[in-house]
Design a protein around this motif. Structure first.
Motif, PDB file in Angstrom:
ATOM      1  N   SER A   1       0.836  -1.199   0.000  1.00 16.51           N
ATOM      2  CA  SER A   1       0.000   0.000   0.000  1.00 16.51           C
ATOM      3  C   SER A   1       0.871   1.249   0.000  1.00 16.51           C
ATOM      4  CB  SER A   1      -0.906   0.002   1.241  1.00 16.51           C
ATOM      5  OG  SER A   1      -0.144  -0.204   2.411  1.00 16.51           O
ATOM      6  N   GLY A   2       0.664   2.097  -1.004  1.00 14.76           N
ATOM      7  CA  GLY A   2       1.388   3.358  -1.084  1.00 14.76           C
ATOM      8  C   GLY A   2       2.865   3.225  -1.367  1.00 14.76           C
ATOM      9  N   LYS A   3       3.321   2.071  -1.874  1.00 12.32           N
ATOM     10  CA  LYS A   3       4.748   1.825  -2.037  1.00 12.32           C
ATOM     11  C   LYS A   3       5.130   1.618  -3.501  1.00 12.32           C
ATOM     12  CE  LYS A   3       5.729   1.939   2.348  1.00 12.32           C
ATOM     13  NZ  LYS A   3       6.580   2.960   2.925  1.00 12.32           N
ATOM     14  N   ILE A   4       4.475   2.319  -4.397  1.00  9.95           N
ATOM     15  CA  ILE A   4       4.797   2.166  -5.810  1.00  9.95           C
ATOM     16  C   ILE A   4       4.632   3.509  -6.515  1.00  9.95           C
ATOM     17  CG2 ILE A   4       2.433   1.449  -6.386  1.00  9.95           C
ATOM     18  CD1 ILE A   4       3.653  -0.416  -8.509  1.00  9.95           C
TER      19      ILE A   4
ATOM     20  N   GLY B   1       0.530  -3.330   3.595  1.00  9.56           N
ATOM     21  CA  GLY B   1       1.889  -3.680   4.002  1.00  9.56           C
ATOM     22  C   GLY B   1       2.897  -3.106   3.038  1.00  9.56           C
ATOM     23  N   ASP B   2       4.178  -3.452   3.237  1.00  9.46           N
ATOM     24  CA  ASP B   2       5.230  -2.955   2.365  1.00  9.46           C
ATOM     25  C   ASP B   2       5.724  -4.065   1.445  1.00  9.46           C
ATOM     26  OD1 ASP B   2       6.710  -4.586   4.040  1.00  9.46           O
ATOM     27  OD2 ASP B   2       7.854  -2.960   4.965  1.00  9.46           O
ATOM     28  N   PHE B   3       6.848  -3.808   0.762  1.00  4.27           N
ATOM     29  CA  PHE B   3       7.356  -4.802  -0.182  1.00  4.27           C
ATOM     30  C   PHE B   3       7.675  -6.124   0.506  1.00  4.27           C
ATOM     31  CE2 PHE B   3      10.954  -7.088  -1.966  1.00  4.27           C
ATOM     32  CZ  PHE B   3      10.492  -7.346  -3.255  1.00  4.27           C
ATOM     33  N   ASP B   4       8.271  -6.060   1.684  1.00  6.85           N
ATOM     34  CA  ASP B   4       8.638  -7.292   2.381  1.00  6.85           C
ATOM     35  C   ASP B   4       7.407  -8.144   2.679  1.00  6.85           C
ATOM     36  OD1 ASP B   4      11.438  -6.697   2.503  1.00  6.85           O
ATOM     37  OD2 ASP B   4      10.988  -5.249   4.072  1.00  6.85           O
ATOM     38  N   ASP B   5       6.293  -7.484   3.032  1.00 10.95           N
ATOM     39  CA  ASP B   5       5.042  -8.209   3.257  1.00 10.95           C
ATOM     40  C   ASP B   5       4.534  -8.821   1.953  1.00 10.95           C
ATOM     41  OD1 ASP B   5       4.843  -7.457   6.018  1.00 10.95           O
ATOM     42  OD2 ASP B   5       4.202  -5.460   5.359  1.00 10.95           O
ATOM     43  N   ALA B   6       4.606  -8.044   0.871  1.00 10.61           N
ATOM     44  CA  ALA B   6       4.146  -8.534  -0.432  1.00 10.61           C
ATOM     45  C   ALA B   6       4.991  -9.712  -0.898  1.00 10.61           C
ATOM     46  CB  ALA B   6       4.182  -7.403  -1.463  1.00 10.61           C
ATOM     47  N   MET B   7       6.304  -9.643  -0.628  1.00  9.46           N
ATOM     48  CA  MET B   7       7.203 -10.723  -1.029  1.00  9.46           C
ATOM     49  C   MET B   7       6.864 -12.019  -0.300  1.00  9.46           C
ATOM     50  SD  MET B   7       9.798 -11.278  -3.060  1.00  9.46           S
ATOM     51  CE  MET B   7       9.915 -13.028  -3.378  1.00  9.46           C
TER      52      MET B   7
ATOM     53  N   ILE C   1      14.400   0.657  -4.260  1.00  8.59           N
ATOM     54  CA  ILE C   1      15.284  -0.059  -3.340  1.00  8.59           C
ATOM     55  C   ILE C   1      14.781   0.066  -1.904  1.00  8.59           C
ATOM     56  CG2 ILE C   1      17.320  -0.007  -4.809  1.00  8.59           C
ATOM     57  CD1 ILE C   1      18.311   2.438  -3.314  1.00  8.59           C
ATOM     58  N   GLU C   2      13.492   0.293  -1.745  1.00 15.81           N
ATOM     59  CA  GLU C   2      12.871   0.444  -0.428  1.00 15.81           C
ATOM     60  C   GLU C   2      12.530  -0.945   0.130  1.00 15.81           C
ATOM     61  OE1 GLU C   2       9.938   3.828   1.235  1.00 15.81           O
ATOM     62  OE2 GLU C   2       8.988   2.451  -0.173  1.00 15.81           O
ATOM     63  N   ILE C   3      13.561  -1.674   0.514  1.00 18.12           N
ATOM     64  CA  ILE C   3      13.430  -3.078   0.907  1.00 18.12           C
ATOM     65  C   ILE C   3      14.275  -3.337   2.154  1.00 18.12           C
ATOM     66  CG2 ILE C   3      13.879  -5.465   0.188  1.00 18.12           C
ATOM     67  CD1 ILE C   3      13.505  -4.420  -2.744  1.00 18.12           C
ATOM     68  N   ASN C   4      13.683  -3.929   3.172  1.00 19.28           N
ATOM     69  CA  ASN C   4      14.403  -4.226   4.411  1.00 19.28           C
ATOM     70  C   ASN C   4      14.955  -5.646   4.461  1.00 19.28           C
ATOM     71  OD1 ASN C   4      14.647  -1.971   6.015  1.00 19.28           O
ATOM     72  ND2 ASN C   4      12.741  -2.296   7.137  1.00 19.28           N
ATOM     73  N   ARG C   5      14.307  -6.577   3.745  1.00 18.70           N
ATOM     74  CA  ARG C   5      14.709  -7.981   3.808  1.00 18.70           C
ATOM     75  C   ARG C   5      15.071  -8.479   2.404  1.00 18.70           C
ATOM     76  NH1 ARG C   5      11.410  -7.324   8.200  1.00 18.70           N
ATOM     77  NH2 ARG C   5      11.797  -8.681  10.010  1.00 18.70           N
ATOM     78  N   PRO C   6      16.272  -8.160   1.937  1.00 19.96           N
ATOM     79  CA  PRO C   6      16.666  -8.538   0.567  1.00 19.96           C
ATOM     80  C   PRO C   6      16.796 -10.049   0.417  1.00 19.96           C
ATOM     81  CG  PRO C   6      18.532  -7.630   1.781  1.00 19.96           C
ATOM     82  CD  PRO C   6      17.332  -7.425   2.639  1.00 19.96           C
TER      83      PRO C   6
END
Length: 474
Positions: free
Chosen positions: A183-186, A206-212, A342-347
């Protein structure tokens, strides 16, 4: 063409997948759809028996293909090097002419970075069909998906992966795209592509890490082909960026490759490229690798530079990793940067990235959003626009030059990962005269000033006033 096709088919027999953990090394067939080792859970490599493949070890062989670019495989900047990623048969290759990218000698930007004239180069991956480097990996992953008969392909995305997947699905009409975004991350420039190309877009809270996390669960449950860079075939396509850099430098190895660090697929693939090229004798030395995190998404920097996590022959200290991730969870810390790509906490490619840093004697730095946007503005003034995440490489090169780690005489290649129009909101906000707009978009990210803004000049609808403004500011 028939000879090339037969050769391609023979090469495919030399390919397999292998777990990267040194105590496991489990192997899987090239036809299997696995994004992690079924035995120990580690990441996988696509590996090749180079002796069986008979891969040419003279750069002139690959250079000569450009003279036969009327053939689709030779025109592609990925499949022109198919002997260096020989896992697919020609009938399964899906190409839209990706990889026609530019290595620009950037003397204007070199002054900003502090390099000698002629020594800084920008590898502009924004020239790919969907506007980012993702097309390199997507062509390879999509080709593998096609070869195993996939009907649907999915990804989690901050924008560029979704745009690329949606494009390949639309162009080929071979499968349906399912895209997970936070949500709101694109950025709108990227979201518009996924929507326009007809992909099913699922926005989760959620954020990218949640989506992943969710896309992996969904793909397992529904048997959907996952194309994120945890997929080893994605990295096979992305490693060709380094082949093209060498090609454009006359097959000479630069001193440094500087790349933004998000999910760490590029840095991992670059390391793999140089490992293989060294094995094959196509290069006699390797460049140093610099990976630049955004300060608001600095997992690699924190673990590598501050907590001393290393590849250690594949025996990575998992306790340190887990402790750090527990801290993120306890504090509910989410990645936050204007460089959304590159807004990612868990690569997901953390392990492979450590391997690349080890092999390439690498360093990791982090750049603030202020540093990133100022570097982006300088890249733009130099004539090549890029999205914010791309400019992290230039900001990082400047930082390393100031620290004396990069010498002014070194030959440095900065990777620009995406096109300027991927995130026009950030660009307009940086250059705007509207302070409220600036604060709304950039101020919340800690950007206090636009050091290199090119603001519009407001004048009345008068010929005399217009001429006066041009003389004054032009």
């Amino acid at each position: 063409m028939l000879q090339e096709r037969v050769q391609f088919l023979i090469f495919r027999d030399a390919a397999y997948q292998q777990c990267i953990h040194p105590d496991c090394g489990a192997q899987f067939g090239i036809e299997q759809v696995v994004t992690g080792c079924n035995i120990c859970g580690s990441l996988l490599d696509v590996k090749y028996d180079w002796n069986q493949a008979g891969t040419p070890t003279d750069w002139s062989y690959y250079q000569n293909k450009w003279g036969r670019r009327y053939a689709p495989l030779n025109f592609s900047g990925i499949w022109r090097f198919h002997e260096l990623l020989p896992f697919a048969t020609p009938e399964h290759v899906v190409t839209v002419g990706e990889g026609q990218t530019l290595l620009q000698q950037a003397d204007f930007v070199s002054k900003y970075v502090g390099m000698d004239t002629g020594n800084l180069f920008l590898q502009y991956e924004g020239m790919n069909p969907s506007g980012s480097f993702k097309d390199n990996g997507m062509s390879a992953a999509f080709t593998h998906a096609h070869s195993v008969g996939a009907q649907r392909a999915a990804c989690a995305s901050t924008g560029n992966t979704s745009a690329s997947l949606a494009m390949y699905c639309a162009v080929s009409q071979l499968m349906k795209a399912v895209i997970f975004i936070g949500s709101g991350k694109i950025a709108y420039g990227k979201l518009s592509q996924a929507l326009e190309y007809g992909a099913l877009t699922v926005q989760i809270a959620g954020d990218f890490d949640d989506a992943m996390k969710r896309v992996q669960e969904v793909c397992r449950e529904l048997g959907i082909y996952l194309v994120n860079s945890i997929n080893p075939f994605r990295l096979e396509g992305q490693k060709t960026i380094m082949f093209r850099v060498l090609e454009q430098l006359g097959w000479e190895v630069p001193d440094w490759i500087v790349v933004p660090g998000g999910n760490l697929g590029n840095s991992s693939s670059f390391g793999k490229a140089f490992i293989e090229l060294k094995q094959l004798g196509l290069i006699d030395r390797v460049p140093r690798l610099a990976i630049i995190n955004a300060a608001g998404a600095d997992t690699l920097y924190e673990l590598y530079e501050n907590r001393g996590v290393r590849w250690n022959g594949g025996h990575i200290d998992r306790n340190v990793l887990q402790s750090y991730y527990d801290e993120l969870d306890t504090s509910n810390k989410k990645a936050s940067t204007i460089a959304s790509a590159i807004e990612i906490n868990r690569p997901v490619n953390f392990d492979k990235c450590l391997r690349a840093l080890d092999f390439c004697d690498g360093v990791v730095r982090k750049a603030t959003d202020q540093q990133i946007l100022d570097a982006k503005a300088k890249v733009g003034i130099g004539g090549i626009g890029c999205e914010p995440a791309s400019a992290a490489s230039v900001a990082g090169a400047k930082m390393l030059r100031e620290q004396g780690i990069i010498a002014s005489s070194d030959r440095v290649v900065c990777i620009l990962t995406g096109h300027q129009l991927k995130d026009p909101t950030a660009t307009v906000a940086y250059h705007t005269t509207d302070q409220d707009k600036f604060n709304e978009v950039l101020g919340v990210r800690g950007v206090s000033r636009a050091n290199f803004a090119n603001r519009a000049v407001a004048v009345s609808n008068s010929l005399d006033e217009i001429i006066k403004a041009i003389k004054l500011y032009g």
